[in-house]
Design a protein around this motif. Structure first.
Motif, mmCIF file in Angstrom:
data_model
loop_
_atom_site.group_PDB
_atom_site.id
_atom_site.type_symbol
_atom_site.label_atom_id
_atom_site.label_comp_id
_atom_site.label_asym_id
_atom_site.label_seq_id
_atom_site.Cartn_x
_atom_site.Cartn_y
_atom_site.Cartn_z
ATOM 1 N N ALA A 304 84.169 48.356 0.704
ATOM 2 C CA ALA A 304 83.505 49.351 1.256
ATOM 3 C C ALA A 304 83.543 49.382 2.853
ATOM 4 C CB ALA A 304 82.129 49.146 1.014
ATOM 5 N N GLU A 328 78.243 53.490 -5.106
ATOM 6 C CA GLU A 328 78.339 53.547 -3.612
ATOM 7 C C GLU A 328 78.882 55.062 -3.541
ATOM 8 O OE1 GLU A 328 77.398 51.940 -1.223
ATOM 9 O OE2 GLU A 328 76.847 49.953 -2.130
ATOM 10 N N LYS A 331 79.738 56.380 0.134
ATOM 11 C CA LYS A 331 80.958 56.005 0.559
ATOM 12 C C LYS A 331 82.291 56.335 -0.275
ATOM 13 C CE LYS A 331 78.917 51.970 2.464
ATOM 14 N NZ LYS A 331 78.870 50.452 2.646
#
Length: 467
Positions: A304, A328, A331
Motif C-alpha cells: 500500500a 483497500e 488505494k
C-alpha cells in the motif's frame, strides 16, 4: 593507445584508470549473472568521472534504483562524448535512447542492434536489448539478436541461457531445452540457464524433476539479486502447486525462501513483492488461501506504500488485486488512476499497446473486490493472457490471469465456453491436475457423463508427482 583501456570484450574505453575498467568488468558480470551488486558501476564513475561508458552505464543502473541521481551521470557522459571511443559512443546512444522519458522502443531496439552489429561480443548490450524486447512483447526480435551475435560468442558464458529465453517465449521448448542445457554445462552457476531449464520442465509438467533440479542449483543463488533469487524459488513453489503437492510445501517456500529475502539488508523489496504476490494469486485462484492465513493482508499493507507503485506494470496489477481483495479499495482506485494517467502521457502508439494492460488491471481490481461479472466482462469472451506481454511478464507469469478467466467462466456458469477453453488448454499442458478439476466441475454442471472419467484423471495426476 594512451588513455585507452580494453574492457572484458576487448573493446576500447577512454580511461586511464585501472580501477575504473575493473569496476566496469565487474558490473558486466553482475548483469549477466543477475547479481545483487550492480552498484559496482557507480564505483567506476567515481574512479574516472570523465569516463563516458562508466557514466552512461551508471545512469542506466540508477534509473531503476535511484532515478534522481541518474541525470548527473547522463550529463557527465554527454560532456565528454567527443573524447569517447566509437564503442562508447554507440553504447551511449543506445542506452540514452532507452532511458529517455517516453522514448521510442523500436528506436532503442534499432540502436542496440547497431551496437551488436559493430561490437558483437558485448553481451551486456544484448541483455539490455533482450529486456527491452521482453517489455515490447517481441521475443522474435530478441531471438534474432542472439542469433546475430552467437557465431562470435559460442564459447562465452551466459550466451546460451540468453538464447534459451526467447525460444521459450516462442514456444520452441525442445530448442530452448537444448540451449539452456548447453548454457548450464558451460557454466553450472548460470542462474538464467537454470531458470530456462526449469521453465521447460514445468511447461512439460515434469514437476518433480524441476523441483529436484532447482533445489540442487539453489546453493548458487546466494549472490543473485532479490528478483532472481525469489523468482527461482517462485518457480519451485509453483511446481509444488501445479503438481498438487501438499500446500504446506508451497507455504514453506513462500515463508523461508521468498519472504525471508526481505530480512537481508541489501534486499530490493519490490522485487520480492512481485514474486510473493504472483504466488499468492495462484493460491487464491485455487481456493487454498485458508492455508496462508493473513499473509496476503500483511503483504497488501506493505505494498500500500506508494513507493512501490509504478515501478513495474506487472507488479502494479498484482498490487491492485491485493489491495482490492483486502478491502483497500480507495488505494487500489488511486493506483488505477495513476496507471491511466501514465498511459495518457505516452505516445499514441504506446497508448494503444498498453490498452490491454490497463484493461487487465481494471479486471484484477474488480476480481479482487468480488465483482466477478464485471471482471469477466473486462477480460472479454476471447481473453488470452499471452496478448498482455506488454506488462512485463513471461508466459509462465501471465498464465495465472488465464486461470482467473477460466475460474470466472466456471463460477458464473459460462459452462460451454469454459469447457471449450479448458479442453484447449489441456491439449497443450495435459498434466496439470487443477485444469482437470475445473473441467470435471464443468462436465458435472452440464450433466455430461464424462465427469467421472475426468475426475479419475485428475485424481491420478494428483497422486503422480509428489506421492
Amino acid at each position: 593507445m594512451e588513455g585507452v583501456k580494453l574492457d572484458k570484450w576487448g573493446y576500447e574505453v577512454k580511461t586511464s584508470s585501472d580501477s575504473c575498467i575493473i569496476a566496469i568488468n565487474d558490473y558486466y558480470h553482475q548483469v549477466l549473472n543477475y547479481g545483487r551488486k550492480g552498484g559496482v558501476i557507480l564505483e567506476a564513475a567515481v574512479d574516472d568521472p570523465n569516463c563516458v561508458l562508466a557514466n552512461i552505464l551508471a545512469s542506466h543502473f540508477l534509473c531503476s534504483s535511484n532515478p534522481s541521481l541518474a541525470p548527473r551521470h547522463i550529463q557527465s557522459a554527454k560532456s565528454h562524448l567527443e573524447q569517447a571511443t566509437s564503442y562508447e559512443k554507440a553504447v551511449f546512444d543506445a542506452v540514452n535512447s532507452l532511458i529517455t522519458e517516453d522514448g521510442d522502443d523500436y528506436e532503442a531496439f534499432e540502436l542496440h542492434s547497431r551496437v551488436l552489429k559493430d561490437f558483437p561480443r558485448d553481451l551486456v548490450s544484448l541483455k539490455r536489448a533482450q529486456v527491452l524486447c521482453f517489455y515490447m512483447g517481441r521475443p522474435d526480435l530478441s531471438l534474432g539478436l542472439v542469433k546475430q551475435i552467437l557465431p562470435v560468442n559460442q564459447k562465452e558464458d551466459y550466451v546460451y541461457g540468453m538464447l534459451a529465453f526467447p525460444l521459450l517465449e516462442l514456444g520452441r521448448m525442445s530448442d530452448a531445452e537444448e540451449a539452456a542445457k548447453k548454457g548450464y554445462e558451460t557454466n553450472k552457476q548460470d542462474c538464467w540457464a537454470q531458470h530456462a531449464i526449469c521453465h521447460v520442465l514445468q511447461y512439460e509438467c515434469r514437476f518433480k524433476e524441476a523441483v529436484q533440479f532447482m533445489e540442487k542449483c539453489s546453493t548458487s543463488w546466494k549472490s543473485c539479486s532479490s528478483f532472481m533469487y525469489t523468482h527461482n524459488w517462485w518457480h519451485v513453489a509453483l511446481c509444488y502447486l501445479e503438481g498438487h503437492c501438499s500446500m504446506k510445501k508451497v507455504l514453506e517456500v513462500y515463508d523461508h525462501c521468498i519472504l525471508k529475502e526481505l530480512e537481508k539488508t541489501d534486499a530490493m523489496h519490490a522485487e520480492v513483492y512481485l514474486n510473493a504476490l504472483g504466488l499468492l494469486l495462484r493460491v487464491y485462484v485455487r481456493g487454498e488461501n485458508h492455508i496462508f492465513g493473513d499473509r496476503l493482508k500483511i503483504l497488501a499493507d506493505l505494498v500500500a506504500d506508494q513507493a512501490y507503485w509504478y515501478l513495474e506494470w506487472h507488479l502494479d496489477l498484482l498490487i491492485t488485486w491485493a489491495l482490492a481483495f483486502t478491502g483497500e479499495l480507495t488505494k487500489a482506485e488511486d493506483l488505477l488512476k495513476g496507471l491511466k494517467f501514465r498511459i495518457s502521457k505516452m505516445s499514441k502508439k504506446k497508448q494503444h499497446l498498453m490498452q490491454r494492460g490497463i484493461q487487465l488491471a481494471e479486471a484484477m481490481y474488480e476480481y479482487g473486490r468480488g465483482n466477478d461479472e464485471q471482471a469477466l466482462a473486462l477480460l472479454g469472451p476471447e481473453f488470452d493472457a499471452s496478448q498482455c506481454k506488454m506488462i512485463g511478464a513471461s508466459d509462465e507469469q501471465l498464465d495465472v490471469f488465464n486461470e482467473v478467466w477460466y475460474s470466472l467462466l466456471v463460477k458464473l456458469g459460462r459452462v460451454n465456453k469454459a469447457i471449450e477453453v479448458i479442453e484447449a488448454r489441456i491439449k497443450i499442458r495435459e498434466g496439470v491436475p487443477f485444469m482437470w478439476r475445473l473441467l470435471e466441475r464443468c462436465y458435472s454442471m452440464s450433466g455430461r457423463l464424462e465427469a467421472g472419467i475426468v475426475g479419475e484423471k485428475a485424481s491420478s495426476l494428483e497422486a503422480a508427482y509428489f506421492d
